[in-house]
Design an enzyme around this catalytic site. Structure first.
Site, PDB file in Angstrom:
ATOM      1  N   GLU A 103      -9.470  -2.019   5.434  1.00  0.00           N
ATOM      2  CA  GLU A 103     -10.129  -1.747   6.708  1.00  0.00           C
ATOM      3  C   GLU A 103     -11.335  -2.678   6.890  1.00  0.00           C
ATOM      4  OE1 GLU A 103      -8.482  -0.087   8.667  1.00  0.00           O
ATOM      5  OE2 GLU A 103      -8.215   2.032   8.186  1.00  0.00           O
ATOM      6  N   ASP A 155       0.812  -1.216   0.000  1.00  0.00           N
ATOM      7  CA  ASP A 155       0.000   0.000   0.000  1.00  0.00           C
ATOM      8  C   ASP A 155       0.849   1.271   0.000  1.00  0.00           C
ATOM      9  OD1 ASP A 155       0.975  -0.377   2.560  1.00  0.00           O
ATOM     10  OD2 ASP A 155      -0.956  -0.810   3.452  1.00  0.00           O
ATOM     11  N   ASN A 199      -7.236  -3.109  14.353  1.00  0.00           N
ATOM     12  CA  ASN A 199      -8.641  -3.364  14.015  1.00  0.00           C
ATOM     13  C   ASN A 199      -8.798  -4.541  13.045  1.00  0.00           C
ATOM     14  OD1 ASN A 199      -7.740  -2.335  11.610  1.00  0.00           O
ATOM     15  ND2 ASN A 199      -9.139  -0.594  11.527  1.00  0.00           N
ATOM     16  N   HIS A 209      -7.010  -5.028  10.231  1.00  0.00           N
ATOM     17  CA  HIS A 209      -6.725  -4.792   8.806  1.00  0.00           C
ATOM     18  C   HIS A 209      -5.415  -5.427   8.371  1.00  0.00           C
ATOM     19  CE1 HIS A 209      -4.654  -0.618   9.623  1.00  0.00           C
ATOM     20  NE2 HIS A 209      -3.736  -1.493   9.326  1.00  0.00           N
TER      21      HIS A 209
HETATM   22  C1  GLP Z   1      -0.428   0.105   8.794  1.00  0.00           C
HETATM   23  C2  GLP Z   1      -0.045  -0.560   7.443  1.00  0.00           C
HETATM   24  C3  GLP Z   1      -0.092  -2.049   7.545  1.00  0.00           C
HETATM   25  C4  GLP Z   1       0.588  -2.445   8.850  1.00  0.00           C
HETATM   26  C5  GLP Z   1      -0.292  -2.062   9.995  1.00  0.00           C
HETATM   27  C6  GLP Z   1       0.332  -2.312  11.356  1.00  0.00           C
HETATM   28  O1  GLP Z   1      -1.512   0.933   8.753  1.00  0.00           O
HETATM   29  N1  GLP Z   1      -0.825  -0.161   6.327  1.00  0.00           N
HETATM   30  O2  GLP Z   1       0.549  -2.634   6.416  1.00  0.00           O
HETATM   31  O3  GLP Z   1       0.770  -3.826   8.885  1.00  0.00           O
HETATM   32  O4  GLP Z   1      -0.765  -0.754   9.868  1.00  0.00           O
HETATM   33  O5  GLP Z   1       1.284  -1.340  11.658  1.00  0.00           O
HETATM   34  P1  GLP Z   1       2.266  -1.435  12.902  1.00  0.00           P
HETATM   35  O6  GLP Z   1       3.224  -2.529  12.582  1.00  0.00           O
HETATM   36  O7  GLP Z   1       2.917  -0.098  12.964  1.00  0.00           O
HETATM   37  O8  GLP Z   1       1.446  -1.743  14.092  1.00  0.00           O
END
Ligand code: GLP
Length: 265
Positions: free
Chosen positions: A143, A67, A136, A138
């Site tokens: 989402e 993304d 959440n 995702h």
């Molecule tokens: C972000 C990214 C995801 C990531 C997730 C967890 O929003 N788009 O690809 O896996 O949230 O992030 P973190 O590892 O900082 O908790």
């Protein structure tokens, strides 16, 4: 799903880094699906150290990131392009032409999404997709209530996700409201997926992903459909699993399962 629970975060991160290193060592032209976020920062740090130490060349590796923020230019310090360049592509001398992220400043989001899907298909698909987990549920920026059949497209971010990513931007109002993300169906097409979730903040989402119903409300639960999904957790992220004892019996401390020879009875 293969559920590997490691006693501490470092071991969980090291496992993921070593899996990627082992794949590239075996197949130098591997196609990787890559993730960002805080969880992956340490994984990439370990991967770079391991690749340099063991002389594993990443110069022919192709990669597609999950993304990118919509409206954020690649050279913006909070862009995922900047994150990847700094943490992985430059340290491993990966070729810019072989590393792709969705273009967050494309003229048309739908055209860019279709281009990205076509680019993945053109190289024969992704060998190994790395994933983090949103609190959440995702994956990528899919989402809750994202279609399980979704492809790369623009998504509106939830307030929870915007809050979680607030730390990367100067002001709260700078946090993007939209992102281009691979869809759930795109992710499920990878030949193998490897998800890492660490810390207590992920424990509820991890339990819903593994033991909850298959539901668009927890997008990560779609991985229940994948024939080769490995979920790597540390002890804190595993603490809400009902079947934790079972998972730890099959893979003690994250070890590979050992199946004894069959005895005829
Ligand atoms: C972000 C990214 C995801 C990531 C997730 C967890 O929003 N788009 O690809 O896996 O949230 O992030 P973190 O590892 O900082 O908790």
């Amino acid at each position: 799903m293969k559920i590997l629970i490691f006693p501490d975060t470092e071991q969980a991160e090291a496992f993921v880094a070593l899996e990627v290193a082992a794949l590239v060592s075996k197949r130098p032209t591997a196609v990787l699906g890559l993730a960002t976020g805080g969880t992956m920062e340490r994984v990439y740090g370990r991967l770079v150290a391991c690749a340099l130490d063991q002389d594993i060349a990443f110069t022919q590796v192709r990669s597609f990131n999950l993304d990118e923020y919509w409206g954020v230019a690649p050279d913006h310090p909070a862009s995922y392009t900047h994150y990847m360049n700094k943490r992985l592509f430059q340290p491993l001398d990966m070729h810019q032409a072989l590393t792709q992220l969705p273009n967050g400043i494309a003229a048309d989001a739908d055209v860019e999404a279709a281009r990205y899907e076509a680019a993945i298909s053109a190289v024969g698909g992704i060998d190994l997709q790395l994933l983090g987990l949103g609190a959440n549920g995702h994956i990528g920026f899919n989402e809750p209530t994202s279609s399980l059949g979704s492809r790369t497209r623009i998504k509106t971010l939830t307030q929870t996700t915007r809050n979680a990513n607030r730390r990367y931007f100067d002001k709260a109002q700078d946090v993007p409201r939209f992102a281009l993300t691979m869809g759930i169906a795109t992710i499920l097409e990878a030949r193998a997926v490897l998800l890492l979730a660490t810390g207590a903040a992920k424990s509820r989402a991890a339990a819903q992903m593994i033991e909850g119903p298959l539901s668009a409300f927890c997008p990560a639960s779609a991985l229940q459909l994948h024939p080769k999904a490995t979920i790597v957790l540390d002890a804190d992220a595993a603490r809400e699993l009902t079947l934790r004892d079972y998972f730890e019996e099959v893979h003690p401390h994250g070890a590979r399962a050992s199946v004894p020879p069959a005895h005829r009875t």
